[in-house]
Design a protein around this motif. Sequence first.
Motif, mmCIF file in Angstrom:
data_model
loop_
_atom_site.group_PDB
_atom_site.id
_atom_site.type_symbol
_atom_site.label_atom_id
_atom_site.label_comp_id
_atom_site.label_asym_id
_atom_site.label_seq_id
_atom_site.Cartn_x
_atom_site.Cartn_y
_atom_site.Cartn_z
ATOM 1 N N GLN A 223 0.848 -1.184 0.000
ATOM 2 C CA GLN A 223 0.000 0.000 0.000
ATOM 3 C C GLN A 223 0.885 1.235 0.000
ATOM 4 O OE1 GLN A 223 -2.388 1.698 -1.110
ATOM 5 N NE2 GLN A 223 -3.975 0.504 -0.052
ATOM 6 N N THR A 225 1.128 5.629 0.026
ATOM 7 C CA THR A 225 0.451 6.892 0.269
ATOM 8 C C THR A 225 0.288 7.647 -1.049
ATOM 9 O OG1 THR A 225 2.591 7.918 0.748
ATOM 10 C CG2 THR A 225 1.318 7.110 2.623
ATOM 11 N N ASN A 231 5.207 3.626 2.228
ATOM 12 C CA ASN A 231 4.367 2.476 1.905
ATOM 13 C C ASN A 231 4.264 1.558 3.103
ATOM 14 O OD1 ASN A 231 6.626 0.439 1.702
ATOM 15 N ND2 ASN A 231 7.234 1.794 0.043
ATOM 16 N N GLY A 232 3.362 0.597 3.035
ATOM 17 C CA GLY A 232 3.155 -0.311 4.154
ATOM 18 C C GLY A 232 2.187 -1.412 3.786
ATOM 19 N N LYS A 237 -6.783 0.548 7.917
ATOM 20 C CA LYS A 237 -6.383 1.937 8.122
ATOM 21 C C LYS A 237 -5.629 2.484 6.925
ATOM 22 C CE LYS A 237 -3.546 4.822 11.177
ATOM 23 N NZ LYS A 237 -2.652 4.834 12.368
ATOM 24 N N ASN A 238 -4.656 1.729 6.430
ATOM 25 C CA ASN A 238 -3.849 2.192 5.296
ATOM 26 C C ASN A 238 -4.665 2.260 4.010
ATOM 27 O OD1 ASN A 238 -1.639 2.349 6.965
ATOM 28 N ND2 ASN A 238 -0.676 0.470 6.226
ATOM 29 N N ASN A 239 -5.586 1.316 3.840
ATOM 30 C CA ASN A 239 -6.353 1.247 2.597
ATOM 31 C C ASN A 239 -7.318 2.428 2.431
ATOM 32 O OD1 ASN A 239 -5.063 -1.132 1.989
ATOM 33 N ND2 ASN A 239 -6.741 -2.446 2.684
ATOM 34 N N GLY A 242 -5.022 4.989 0.882
ATOM 35 C CA GLY A 242 -3.945 4.493 0.042
ATOM 36 C C GLY A 242 -4.220 4.662 -1.444
ATOM 37 N N SER A 273 8.130 -3.778 7.857
ATOM 38 C CA SER A 273 7.927 -2.660 8.776
ATOM 39 C C SER A 273 9.255 -2.306 9.416
ATOM 40 C CB SER A 273 6.910 -3.029 9.860
ATOM 41 O OG SER A 273 7.473 -3.949 10.782
#
Length: 306
Positions: A223, A225, A231-232, A237-239, A242, A273
């Motif tokens: 994912q 930004t 990225n992550g 939360k990220n999606n 994203g 991470s």
Amino acid sequence: MKLSVNTGFLVNRYPSPYQWCKVIKELDVKNIQLTADLFSPNYPDQILKEEVKVINKLSKEYDFKVYSAFTGGFTRVNHFCHPNKNIRDYWLSWFGKFAEYTAELGAKRLGSHIGIISIPDNIESREEFQERCISYWIKLAEIASNHGIEELTWEHMSIQREQGHTCEDINKIIKGLKDAKIPIRMCLDPDHGDLTSHNKYDYEPYGLIDRYIAESSQIHLKQTTKDKRSNGPFTLKNNKNGLINAQKVLNHIYKNINKDSIDKLELILEINSREREPDDSQIINAINESLNYWRKALSEMNLKYE
């Protein structure tokens, strides 16, 4: 398609095959991309032979395949673009050894970034270094083929000296690699591309997929930004904010690739991470959530995968 994970997240967290193979089992993933940081050609032959024996036993027991192998964070170095010929030749032998032992694990693909040019060499002699780098990949294709590797892959990057940062540079490399003994195809990464380019297609994720998925047999996924600065994992939360949407990615893949190629395409979650809490302790949960996100998207689109 092959839904896979790159094993970079396991490095130093689960170093023993007895540890990391168990994690792969718990994730219920059927294919992995094994990194050179976890299975290192730097080890003596005796250690590698022992590791091969253990990994082959456990992968059979836990029902997963080492589908491909790739360099990792600790091997993101100059290799075929080093200014010292002896060091370039060392890396050719290193890759040959990597090919030999990963082929014994069943891998048919071997990949890496193509080679990193130093800052002064990139300014003074970029074309010379790039052409020589391509010639080393042609040599590697013959060596890898002799070990049973069926295909090499190279990953386009985001800055000029790491190569493949723009469509123009990607096209030049593709042309240079086309006459190798075995296919040398792309490992596509929608997160990459030169953000300083005036051509948005050099870095816009879905444009890169449209242009190059037909030249690729692998795609690295994480994912990203919206400014592409970090990225992550594909967590809820990220999606939310994203740039990468699984169904949109799959749609762009499906409309630009033929059936034979799509069956062998690796969708590889390249997720890690930083060594910070709580991220370090939660990395396996994050990988699992990411896998489920992609499984759901594949199922909703009725796309077969393993």
